[in-house]
Design an enzyme around this catalytic site. Sequence first.
Site, PDB file in Angstrom:
ATOM      1  N   GLY A 174       0.822  -1.205   0.000  1.00  0.00           N
ATOM      2  CA  GLY A 174       0.000   0.000   0.000  1.00  0.00           C
ATOM      3  C   GLY A 174       0.850   1.246   0.000  1.00  0.00           C
TER       4      GLY A 174
ATOM      5  N   GLY B 208       2.655   5.516   4.714  1.00  0.00           N
ATOM      6  CA  GLY B 208       1.915   6.163   5.785  1.00  0.00           C
ATOM      7  C   GLY B 208       0.535   5.609   6.038  1.00  0.00           C
ATOM      8  CB  VAL B 209      -1.706   3.135   4.609  1.00  0.00           C
ATOM      9  CG1 VAL B 209      -2.075   4.125   3.540  1.00  0.00           C
ATOM     10  CG2 VAL B 209      -0.793   2.072   4.063  1.00  0.00           C
ATOM     11  N   GLY B 210       0.141   2.766   7.633  1.00  0.00           N
ATOM     12  CA  GLY B 210       0.214   1.959   8.845  1.00  0.00           C
ATOM     13  C   GLY B 210       0.697   0.537   8.636  1.00  0.00           C
ATOM     14  CE  LYS B 211       3.448  -0.034   3.268  1.00  0.00           C
ATOM     15  NZ  LYS B 211       3.098   1.377   3.143  1.00  0.00           N
TER      16      LYS B 211
ATOM     17  CB  SER C 270      -5.631   3.547 -16.448  1.00  0.00           C
ATOM     18  OG  SER C 270      -4.769   4.436 -15.838  1.00  0.00           O
TER      19      SER C 270
ATOM     20  CE  LYS D 259      -6.079   4.203 -11.843  1.00  0.00           C
ATOM     21  NZ  LYS D 259      -6.270   3.446 -13.079  1.00  0.00           N
TER      22      LYS D 259
HETATM   23  P1  ADP Z   1       3.870   2.722   6.426  1.00  0.00           P
HETATM   24  O1  ADP Z   1       4.725   1.652   6.987  1.00  0.00           O
HETATM   25  O2  ADP Z   1       2.628   2.182   5.781  1.00  0.00           O
HETATM   26  O3  ADP Z   1       4.582   3.649   5.511  1.00  0.00           O
HETATM   27  P2  ADP Z   1       3.609   3.563   9.151  1.00  0.00           P
HETATM   28  O4  ADP Z   1       3.230   2.236   9.691  1.00  0.00           O
HETATM   29  O5  ADP Z   1       4.989   4.040   9.412  1.00  0.00           O
HETATM   30  O6  ADP Z   1       3.315   3.614   7.592  1.00  0.00           O
HETATM   31  O7  ADP Z   1       2.543   4.594   9.667  1.00  0.00           O
HETATM   32  C1  ADP Z   1       2.772   5.966   9.774  1.00  0.00           C
HETATM   33  C2  ADP Z   1       2.063   6.528  10.975  1.00  0.00           C
HETATM   34  O8  ADP Z   1       0.674   6.545  10.767  1.00  0.00           O
HETATM   35  C3  ADP Z   1       2.286   5.707  12.225  1.00  0.00           C
HETATM   36  O9  ADP Z   1       2.585   6.585  13.255  1.00  0.00           O
HETATM   37  C4  ADP Z   1       0.960   5.030  12.477  1.00  0.00           C
HETATM   38  O10 ADP Z   1       0.747   4.880  13.836  1.00  0.00           O
HETATM   39  C5  ADP Z   1      -0.032   5.963  11.847  1.00  0.00           C
HETATM   40  N1  ADP Z   1      -1.174   5.235  11.313  1.00  0.00           N
HETATM   41  C6  ADP Z   1      -1.328   4.802  10.046  1.00  0.00           C
HETATM   42  N2  ADP Z   1      -2.513   4.174   9.885  1.00  0.00           N
HETATM   43  C7  ADP Z   1      -3.125   4.211  11.073  1.00  0.00           C
HETATM   44  C8  ADP Z   1      -4.388   3.723  11.554  1.00  0.00           C
HETATM   45  N3  ADP Z   1      -5.236   3.088  10.770  1.00  0.00           N
HETATM   46  N4  ADP Z   1      -4.682   3.929  12.830  1.00  0.00           N
HETATM   47  C9  ADP Z   1      -3.821   4.580  13.630  1.00  0.00           C
HETATM   48  N5  ADP Z   1      -2.639   5.076  13.262  1.00  0.00           N
HETATM   49  C10 ADP Z   1      -2.278   4.898  11.998  1.00  0.00           C
END
Ligand code: ADP
Length: 775
Positions: free
Chosen positions: A298, A301-304, A666, A709
């Site tokens: 993904g 910054g989506v929390g992976k 696309s 998208k």
């Molecule tokens: P990635 O690895 O996807 O690039 P990160 O895991 O480093 O992203 O996430 C970036 C920040 O966003 C972290 O501080 C995380 O806690 C926060 N974050 C992202 N998604 C969520 C979520 N669904 N709920 C709470 N915090 C989130």
Amino acid sequence: RIGTAALAVQVVGSNWPKPHYTLLVTGLCRFQILQLLKEKPYPVAEVEQLDRLEQFTNQHKSEEELGELSEQFYKYAVQLVEMLDMSVPAVAKLRRLLDNLPREALPDILTSIIRTSNREKLQILDAVSLEERFKMTIPLLVRQIEGLKLLQKTRKPKQDDDKRVVAIRPNRRINHIPSTAEDEEEEEDHDDVVMLEKKIRTSSMSEQALKVCLKEIKRLKKMPQSMPEYALTRNYLELMVELPWNKSTKDRLEIRAARILLDNDHYAMEKLKKRVLEYLAVRQLKNNLKGPILCFVGPPGVGKTSVGRSIAKTLGREFHRIALGGVCDQSDIRGHRRTYVGSMPGRIINGLKTVGVNNPVFLLDEVDKLGKSLQGDPAAALLEVLDPEQNHSFTDHYLNVAFDLSQVLFIATANTTATIPPALLDRMEIIQVPGYTQEEKIEIAHRHLIPKQLEQHGLTPQQIQIPQVTTLDIITRYTREAGVRSLDRKLGAICRAVAVKVAEGQHKETKPDRAEVGEGEDCKEHVTEDAKPESISDAADLALPPEMPILIDFHALKDILGPPMYEMEVSERLSQPGVAIGLAWTPLGGEIMFVEASRMDGEGQLTLTGQLGDVMKESAHLAISWLRSNAKRYQLTNASGSFDLLDNTDIHLHFPAGAVTKDGPSAGVTIVTCLASLFSGRLVCSDVAMTGEITLRGLVLPVGGIKDKVLAAHRAGLKRVIIPQRNEKDLEEIAVNVRQDLTFVMASCLDEVLNAAFDGGFAVKPRVERLNSKL
Ligand code: ADP
């Protein structure tokens, strides 16, 4: 206060693996410190020389007495040396030395050769008077002789025939001759090696590893310390001892608790959490799971990463992140062979050493950014690590023995699957983590990001208040991203600004006390600071601390973050014919993309600008061809009224944001719409975005990344989205509130696309159609 003056003959040093130096010095004489002149950076002192060899020859008084002593000493020394193996050159040389050297020098030399403790050596050094020195050394000689005799009785003395060893470290040789006397102070390094051996024997390493280690330690014992290989071997052995061969943490896994923990840590991302729970549930039911490796794909910054960390937390395991971005050498994964200078174990083994247990959670971050180079393909090395069938005997080149990785839980993350090598992809289960909707971002901000930022900045909710409308403003006007990282940064910036205000407020409160104490200067400083214009709260009175809580409204936002970075430019851009909005997928999430076209007099050339890939260029050609062949049908003409659109006309297609390379099929429908607008002179609806691949016959084919998208279109405030008919199933993944805000048009051919893109439709002229069918 007595020391030895010496001449440094040679300094050998190396910085690797640890800084170490070997100093070769020749002792000159004893001296005594009279006065210390300075201590730093190194001591300098006035000294007096204590022993001078010729001095003794002049001392006739004690010569007789000394003569006796020295004769006795000489006899013992000869006896000792003759008990050793004379065939060893060093021993023969020693024997010759005994005869050639002045007797006075013998105590010093022999003390350094026979087995003595450091304390004894120092005592001999301290003994300035020669008589005393002889007297003190004789018992040591006798002790050594007795020891040797005892040894000869039990077994034939074994000599070390390594000439170099004897020459460089004489007392190493003597070490082979155990003495009966208790020697408390063992040589420090020797001690270490013995300790190391003990550790190796008591460690729980595999049989194979133990065998290798014992062999190495045997070699180490024979090696002089100054050899570079000594440090290498030692480091290797130390690593082997440190590795968690059999050490693991106990899994505590309870699915209900795991669900709560995951929910508490992360808002939204239901699909991902569901799959993770399934995975954990299977683990709970079946210990030792040879399961698939999860790979979260993904935008940033989506929390992976943070889900990976949560998984480790739920399992009660150690967590270790291995960043693979830019790794292009396979020895980064597998280590270097120990024959290389500077060889090291790979990141996997290093990680295990760091966490100290053999069942951590390893997060392989950014597997899509692995590089390739002459040094081999790191992705290929990862194959073995990730394959549950093979990784129980992972062999790092540095270790050269197998290490069982089967207990390690691997999780990978990537921004896109496109660049992950297929073989690697095959070993992983891909879980897509799409970007967030605005509503989700607001919730995440208020549930997680803001509390976290407040804590990091030492603020409390009583001091700062960020209402939801402000968060929405930040999301729409200051950030444009799929994840929440830059939102997090913006919130951090706000907290910093508020922290300054709060700290200033606290100063103001304490100011009167300070004035009383009389810190005049300090106060002046405050006055000037106070005089600065208030930037956060308009209402704040300069003389009073800002009212708590500080409310972050739009004005405050503008003060702190500056003017908004993104404005809704959509309607403005679509105010003339020849512009359409497409939807693009990038590894950073979905984005809206403008396509602009203009025509001018020319020779029928097509110019494309905006960093396009080959597929994109082909789409442009396809679009023009389709429009040309359908020009009559749609009554499209060029400037001179001809149905041959390229007759005396040049077309220029531009995709703004030229810094970003764009590729993919696309954009086809968008280019067609844009050109149709240009040739018909009609405006494309300003709130429509579209995506889809086209064919020469005017069909619309499905494309990927629909969810990202659509979210991008939603973020940009568009209302209608045209997608290929066959992508309808992808809409199910999209949150209901987003779906409600948008109207979707499923198109299976370009006619439908054009009809939906223009207000009032894009009618086909019946007459033209008949003509067309004749063709
Ligand atoms: P990635 O690895 O996807 O690039 P990160 O895991 O480093 O992203 O996430 C970036 C920040 O966003 C972290 O501080 C995380 O806690 C926060 N974050 C992202 N998604 C969520 C979520 N669904 N709920 C709470 N915090 C989130």
